[in-house]
Design a protein around this motif. Structure first.
Motif, short mmCIF file in Angstrom:
data_model
loop_
_atom_site.label_atom_id
_atom_site.label_comp_id
_atom_site.label_asym_id
_atom_site.label_seq_id
_atom_site.Cartn_x
_atom_site.Cartn_y
_atom_site.Cartn_z
N ASN A 39 0.39 -1.20 0.05
CA ASN A 39 -0.01 0.16 0.30
C ASN A 39 0.97 0.62 0.30
OD1 ASN A 39 -2.37 -0.83 0.32
ND2 ASN A 39 -2.91 -1.78 2.12
N PHE A 40 1.71 1.34 0.34
CA PHE A 40 3.31 2.44 0.67
C PHE A 40 3.98 2.30 -0.39
CE2 PHE A 40 0.13 2.80 4.14
CZ PHE A 40 0.10 3.97 4.67
N ARG B 110 7.54 7.43 -4.38
CA ARG B 110 6.07 7.02 -4.53
C ARG B 110 5.66 6.55 -2.95
NH1 ARG B 110 3.64 0.94 -4.94
NH2 ARG B 110 2.00 1.27 -4.03
N SER C 119 3.00 8.72 -0.06
CA SER C 119 1.94 7.90 0.34
C SER C 119 2.26 8.09 1.61
CB SER C 119 2.40 5.94 0.21
OG SER C 119 2.48 5.87 -1.32
N LEU D 184 0.50 11.38 1.28
CA LEU D 184 -1.07 11.39 1.32
C LEU D 184 -1.76 10.79 2.61
CD1 LEU D 184 -1.60 10.04 -2.75
CD2 LEU D 184 -1.89 12.24 -1.85
N PHE D 185 -0.78 10.17 2.98
CA PHE D 185 -2.07 9.74 4.35
C PHE D 185 -1.83 10.67 5.51
CE2 PHE D 185 -0.87 7.93 8.91
CZ PHE D 185 -1.42 6.68 8.99
#
Lengths: 193, 179
Positions: free
Chosen positions: A145-146, A155, A159, A162-163
């Motif tokens: 996911n991350f 990425r 991530s 964004l979290f």
């Protein structure tokens, strides 16, 4: 396939039977059985299902049961119309315990809701459900996911960003979950995540 | 009977974001428009549906259906609540299957995944408040989370164990401390 359908039914029946504490707590159970125990899908696919279940009409528990039932069959290599059967079995199984329990204990629980035995059970159950939720969130924080620093630093950092954005947007600015999901999705496209 | 189905179908269709988002709509439809239950009854129903296992909105619809038309009403209401979910998700699943490989869809979902984790992390704190976590029982969620996260214990087992130990503790141990 009969085995898979039976397992689906059994799993979601148990989830319906022990699913205290609302949709998010159920997600923890679905995750435990479907990803952890049976390996019907990856954690990433499961996360997508949760995202879609949150942003479509209806209770999250029903939405994710329907979607997991479909995905489990399709992932096992069956045609999409068998996936529909899987959806039906999982949804039916998750609702069935509610149905039986409601018919049996609606009167009983109404009467004894403040009884000390019921209170005792819930005094331990409520804190445990909080733990269930925490575990679900922790389990989802994986490299699928991350990504990870070693695999793809860009990425990974995005991530994390964004979290934090989603967390603060919901906690401080009280944005709705759908808006947050759409914003982060668009950010994913624009930034080439 | 058709009224029951229609009402719960609408409630299922127009609420996004889970059971609790449904409460205001249920209130308006079932209490104000149809007068099937009183405000006080609905509050009791909500409390009971929360303490029962299963999906909150389905539990409520079964209760109201039961009260209006008995077993048949409960059945119809439950189907009404579930059907919109079922249809929407199937439609999406069938379409999504085809676009899965698309680059933009992939980027979109990569952006979404961290957000979903955050959306699940936040209710932990909200629920900790409503579950009345104090320094005496904070070990319960920590141990539960650790068992699931690190040792792979099934959450179903945790719920069962917590319920049983709450019962045993209350019945046999609490009195000894004079509470």
């Amino acid at each position: 396939m009969l085995l898979l359908l039976t397992q689906l039914f059994g799993t979601f029946f148990l989830i319906g039977l022990f699913g205290f504490g609302g949709g998010y707590a159920m997600i923890s159970m679905i995750q435990g059985e479907v990803v952890g125990h049976y390996h019907w899908m990856t954690m990433g696919q499961f996360t997508d299902i949760v995202a879609i279940s949150q942003s479509t009409p209806g209770p999250i528990g029903i939405n994710s049961a329907t979607y997991v039932g479909y995905t489990a069959l399709v992932n096992a290599g069956y045609e999409p119309y068998w996936g529909i059967l899987g959806s039906f079995i999982a949804t039916f199984a998750v609702v069935l315990p509610s149905f039986v329990l409601m018919l049996l204990i609606s009167k009983f629980l109404m009467k004894y809701r403040n009884h000390s035995t019921v209170e005792n059970v819930f005094s331990a159950l409520r804190p445990a459900v909080v733990g269930l939720l925490a575990a679900a969130a922790l389990l989802l924080m994986n490299s699928e996911n991350f990504s990870s620093m070693a695999e793809n630093p860009w990425r990974f950092c995005l991530s994390i960003f964004l979290f934090l954005f989603a967390f603060i947007a919901q906690k401080v600015y009280r944005l709705g979950p759908i808006l947050i999901i759409v914003l982060c999705g668009v950010a994913g496209i624009v930034l080439g995540l | 009977m058709f009224e029951l189905f229609k009402t719960f179908f609408q409630i299922g269709f127009f609420t996004i974001g889970g059971g609790y988002a449904m409460i205001p709509l249920i209130e308006r439809k079932v209490v104000e428009e149809k007068a099937w239950v009183s405000e006080q009854e609905l509050l009791d129903l909500i409390a009971v549906a929360q303490s029962c296992p299963g999906i909150f909105a389905v539990n409520i619809s079964i209760f109201i259906g039961l009260k209006k038309l008995g077993n048949k009403g409960a059945f119809i209401s439950a189907i009404g609540t579930c059907l919109p979910s079922f249809l929407c998700i199937l439609a999406i699943a069938l379409v999504f299957q085809q676009f899965r490989e698309n680059v933009y869809v992939e980027h979109f979902f990569r952006g979404i995944r961290p957000a979903v984790v955050a959306l699940i992390a936040l209710p932990v704190f909200r629920m900790a408040k409503s579950a009345k976590i104090t320094r005496y029982n904070i070990w319960i969620p920590i141990v539960a989370a650790f068992l699931i996260w690190k040792l792979g214990v099934s959450p179903i087992f945790i719920v069962l164990a917590a319920g049983v130990s709450g019962y045993v503790y209350g019945k046999y141990l609490k009195e000894d401390f004079g509470s």
